[in-house]
Design a protein around this motif. Structure first.
Motif, PDB file in Angstrom:
ATOM      1  N   THR B  40      28.891  35.250  43.017  1.00 21.14           N
ATOM      2  CA  THR B  40      28.825  36.512  42.286  1.00 21.14           C
ATOM      3  C   THR B  40      28.096  36.195  40.985  1.00 21.14           C
ATOM      4  N   GLU B 382      35.460  40.136  45.717  1.00 24.73           N
ATOM      5  CA  GLU B 382      35.850  40.655  47.019  1.00 24.73           C
ATOM      6  C   GLU B 382      36.719  41.904  46.867  1.00 24.73           C
ATOM      7  N   HIS B 385      34.666  44.772  45.753  1.00 24.38           N
ATOM      8  CA  HIS B 385      33.846  45.259  46.861  1.00 24.38           C
ATOM      9  C   HIS B 385      34.657  46.117  47.827  1.00 24.38           C
ATOM     10  N   GLU B 388      36.310  49.241  46.119  1.00 23.77           N
ATOM     11  CA  GLU B 388      35.354  50.081  45.405  1.00 23.77           C
ATOM     12  C   GLU B 388      35.806  50.403  43.986  1.00 23.77           C
TER      13      GLU B 388
END
Ligand code: FES
Ligand code: FES
Lengths: 153, 737
Positions: B40, B382, B385, B388
């Motif tokens: 990341t 994670e 992701h 959201e």
């Protein structure tokens, strides 16, 4: 209402009588020094003393502890303090997770045998798994604790 | 590279909620490249901090997860040394999983390698500022001042200032330019390379260290999850009435599998979650569930059959791997003698003493997590992701880790907790049972390898062929990755330490039917076992002493420059072997039924040689002694290195003696420590660790390199004692333990 005496303090808790002592101590009473490792009496992470007897708290119900003296890693005893000092001197822990159980098992050993041999240690400590592999240091520290104790007398 | 800055107070308070007095330095360390999982790329600077307070206390914000490597202690020692601090004033705080702390992944034995220099520079910078402040106060040249044991001393008058009394002044002086910072000479180190006790010892011996499983949040729930016995199977239907009747159980909730996008993250397996007001009720409720599963594609997976399949594939040519050289076929046809052998390593599981667990609180627009994580940044990315939520609204608090060994760098258990917290709208701690841990892990891959070598007329090794089949870690990130990756083969296969003119490595197909992950020392476990077992067989075939045979095969002194800035130096490899042989008394006569076995391995840029002494009585093997030497360059904390290698010896013993995960009908057969056994006190041998004095070399890996040598050294020792070759692990399968 169940009443338990832990490290000289009494606790009244509301819980099912068949709950293993481990979870009553950790989740209901909130003393988290006693650890969960396997839940089936295979690893010793949950070791406590009940009326001085080494016990795997994951495999004994709360009801078993009623009216007895329970001793956990949060407690203090002369042998445990010598062991703590030796653990410290020998830089024993790695991740530290198993060490509550190791120290309780070692306390129980010294409570029973004043000067344990290597064979005594093998017998007393082989129920406790250390995945980090600190066994040689634990062995040394137990011998060292005995010496510290003798020096203190 | 590092780049040190003085930190704006307000920012600091905002970042950490710490009192902002005193000197605050931050530095930027670049993220090192991480294998297998994409990085990341939050580029926040700075990302590592040290604060010197007015009472003299020094706080380091450590960016590495603690999982038993004593990393916190090692990093603090580097700062303290350059700063000339008194050790008793040093404390370390654990950073949360946030890009501003740099790459927090603790895999790959990298921590010391990447952080040493920035840490030292920070210490030296702070010292320079304290000296400037003292010189101002005394109105003398800076050269008259020196730092010693938490004081600045005026060399002319012997007057002193306590560090704490200088910080207000020092925080106002301009920070010296990085080029002007002088680091200490190796000879002058006070802490680096010396024995330092872990700064967490008191907590460890009083049960007061907070591991993930010890996290308690007001009104939190506890949960256990039933997952399909077959990897990636799904829930067909379930009856939760018995579970719901279990005392303490509050809710039963189905969780969908969270499939990771190709190439990144870990996702979560899904299943049925039992939410309760205590851990045990959740465990018990889970046992009371009646679930029907769709087992899916992996239902037919059978590890015995898979072993046969892999072994059969070894008979045919695989894909030739770059790094192969010379003409092996010609060497074989011109040879005087040929030997060949096939080796197997089963699937393994990490089984850290603290099971995977995570506490999560989904608060609508924010998520907070507390967990024992080796890689909090991937976990954070994670979570952002899958749920959201903007990255900055996800906070990951790293607790103490009760062991990791690679398991806790996979954040599936955190994703589960967040998903559940979202569903029940409350903070929840998901705790894996030990059975869950054994049956649903990211397993260390199994392997099968075939080796063939030739000797020429002079008795020299003229050709080396190695075929390897092992399910790839890549398969956990990209479906249909049926071959080991180049990165994996680069762990001891393409780059074995031997000087071979004719060398061919072939990659053999191996599909994954369970989640594959990395475990302490990763593919080196396979390469270490194959290479060292086979070299021992070659030595025997050549009627040569195994130690001498290894030395000859390593060959002349040479330095091989690879892609990293650590080159392979064959002399260092030979030196650790000679040193170990000397320590073990190699060549001495042994008691009856005793045997010695040797293994060497180069991994994580460190050189390791091990000799094991076994005794064999009534076919039962007992490990008597282990001698290991490591050359890991500059050593930060000697006792910590020793501790790590002792631990690695026990870890390696466990896998050699007992380690085996097997599957039938797609389901893992082992349950708990009674059938996935570990080395215990009664099996623990005497362990003799020696560390080469290489303080002028850059530091290299310490946590992992001690593992790969163990299984082959043990098996070679058994051969030495009994004449019996063990080519397939673990020993318990042959009734040897
Ligand atoms: S948790 Fe009780 S023995 Fe393992
Ligand atoms: S110190 Fe980590 S399990 Fe024993």
């Amino acid at each position: 209402m169940i009443s338990l005496s832990i490290n000289g303090k009494s606790y009244s808790i509301e819980t099912q009588e068949d709950m293993p002592l481990l979870w009553a101590i950790r989740d209901i009473i909130g003393l988290t020094g006693t650890k969960f490792g396997c839940g089936v009496a295979q690893c010793g992470a949950c070791s406590i003393l009940i009326d001085g007897t080494l016990t795997k708290s994951c495999s004994m119900p709360v009801s078993y502890g009623i009216g007895k003296q329970i001793f956990t890693i949060e407690g203090s005893s002369s042998n445990l303090e010598f062991l703590r000092k030796a653990w410290n001197d020998g830089n024993v822990p790695q991740c530290g997770y198993c060490q509550s159980g190791q120290l309780i098992a070692a306390t129980s050993l010294l409570d029973k045998i004043e000067i344990p041999t290597d064979e005594d240690i093998d017998k007393a400590m082989s129920d406790n798994i250390c995945r980090c592999g600190t066994y040689t240091r634990i062995r040394k520290a137990i011998h060292e604790a005995v010496e510290l104790k003798n020096d203190a007398i | 590279m590092s780049n040190i800055q003085q930190i704006n107070r307000r920012d600091f308070v905002k970042l950490f909620g710490l009192a902002s007095s005193g000197i605050i330095l931050g530095c930027t360390i670049s993220s090192d490249k991480k294998e297998f999982v994409p990085q990341t790329d939050g580029k926040f600077t700075p990302n590592l901090f040290v604060q010197i307070q007015e009472d003299g206390n020094i706080i380091l914000l450590a960016s590495r997860s603690e999982m038993g490597q004593g990393i916190r202690t090692s990093l603090a020692s580097a700062i303290a040394d350059e700063l000339e601090a008194d050790w008793k004033y040093i404390t370390v705080q654990q950073a949360t999983g946030n890009a501003k702390y740099g790459n927090q992944n603790t895999d790959g034995s990298r921590s010391v390698r990447t952080l040493l220099e920035p840490m030292r520079k920070m210490g030296a910078t702070a010292k320079a500022m304290l000296i400037t402040a003292a010189a101002k106060k005394w109105n003398v040249e800076e050269s008259v001042c020196k730092a010693e044991n938490h004081f600045i001393i005026n060399k002319n008058t012997s007057d002193t200032f306590f560090f704490g009394d200088l910080v207000v002044e020092a925080s106002k002086v301009a920070m010296p330019a990085e080029e002007t910072i002088k680091l200490k000479k190796v000879e002058d180190f006070k802490f680096i390379g010396k024995t330092l006790k872990s700064i967490d010892l008191k907590d460890f011996t009083h049960g007061t260290a907070t591991y993930g499983i010890d996290v308690r949040i007001p009104n939190m729930k506890f949960a256990a999850i039933a997952r399909c016995p077959v990897t990636f199977g799904t829930v067909k239907s379930f009856d939760s009435s018995d579970a719901e009747k279990t005392a303490g159980v509050e809710q039963v909730i189905a969780l969908d599998r969270i499939v990771p996008p190709t190439g990144q993250f870990f996702g979560a397996l899904g299943g049925v979650a039992v939410v309760a007001n205590n851990t045990w009720s959740a465990f018990k409720g889970k046992l009371n569930l009646n679930i029907e599963w769709n087992y899916g594609d992996n239902h037919s997976f059978d590890t015995d059959k898979f072993k046969e399949t892999l072994t059969a594939r070894l008979q045919e040519n695989g894909k030739v791997v770059p790094g192969s050289r010379g003409n092996v076929s010609a060497a074989f046809s011109n040879s005087e003698k040929i030997i060949e052998a096939t080796y197997h390593v089963p699937f393994l599981v990490h089984a850290p003493m603290e099971v995977p667990n995570a506490t999560a609180w989904f608060k609508g627009d924010k998520i907070e997590v507390w967990a024992p994580l080796q890689d909090p940044q991937t976990a954070r990315a994670e979570i952002a992701h899958f749920f959201e939520i903007p990255l900055e609204n996800v906070t990951v608090n790293v607790t103490f880790l009760g062991g990791g060994f690679g398991r806790k760098s996979k954040s599936d258990f955190v994703v589960e907790a967040v998903a559940l917290s979202k569903k029940i709208n409350a903070p929840v701690q998901v705790v894996w049972t030990r059975e869950d841990d054994i049956k649903h892990s990211f397993y260390h891959a199994t392997s099968a390898q075939y080796l063939k070598a030739s000797f020429d007329k002079k008795g020299n090794v003229s050709g080396w062929l190695q075929r390897v089949g092992l399910p790839s870690i890549t398969s956990s990130f990209k479906p249909i990755s049926d071959y080991a990756s180049g990165l994996e083969l680069n762990q001891g296969f393409t780059n074995n330490p031997y000087d071979l003119d004719n060398f061919r490595l072939e990659n053999v197909k191996a599909e994954a039917h369970v989640r594959i992950g990395w475990m302490r020392s990763v593919v080196h476990i396979h390469s270490g076992f194959g290479n060292n077992s086979f070299v021992d067989e070659m030595a025997f075939a050549a009627k040569k002493d195994p130690v001498q045979f290894h030395l000859d095969l390593i060959g002349k002194d040479r330095v091989t420059v690879g892609r990293s800035n650590h080159s392979f130096n064959s002399k260092r490899m030979k030196d650790v072997l000679k040193n170990t042989a000397k320590n073990a008394g190699w060549g001495k006569s042994l008691p009856e039924n005793h045997g010695l076995g040797v293994a060497i391995h180069y991994s994580f840029y460190s050189y390791v040689a091990t000799i094991v002494e076994v005794s064999v009585k009534d076919k039962k093997v007992k490990i008597e002694n282990i001698w290991t030497t490591i050359d890991c360059g500059l050593v930060l904390n000697k006792d910590n290195v020793k501790n790590q290698l002792e631990g690695a010896a026990i870890f390696g013993m466990s896998l050699a003696l007992f380690g085996k995960i097997s599957a039938k009908d797609g389901a893992v057969e082992q349950h708990n420590f009674f059938d996935y056994q570990m080395t215990r006190m009664k099996d623990a041998p005497k362990i003799h660790i020696d560390i080469m004095d290489k303080m002028h070399e850059p530091p290299t890996g310490v946590g992992e390199p001690g593992v790969p040598v163990m299984a082959p050294a043990i098996c070679n020792a058994i051969f030495n004692a009994t004449g019996k070759r063990v080519r397939s692990l673990p020993l318990v399968d042959f009734g040897m333990v």
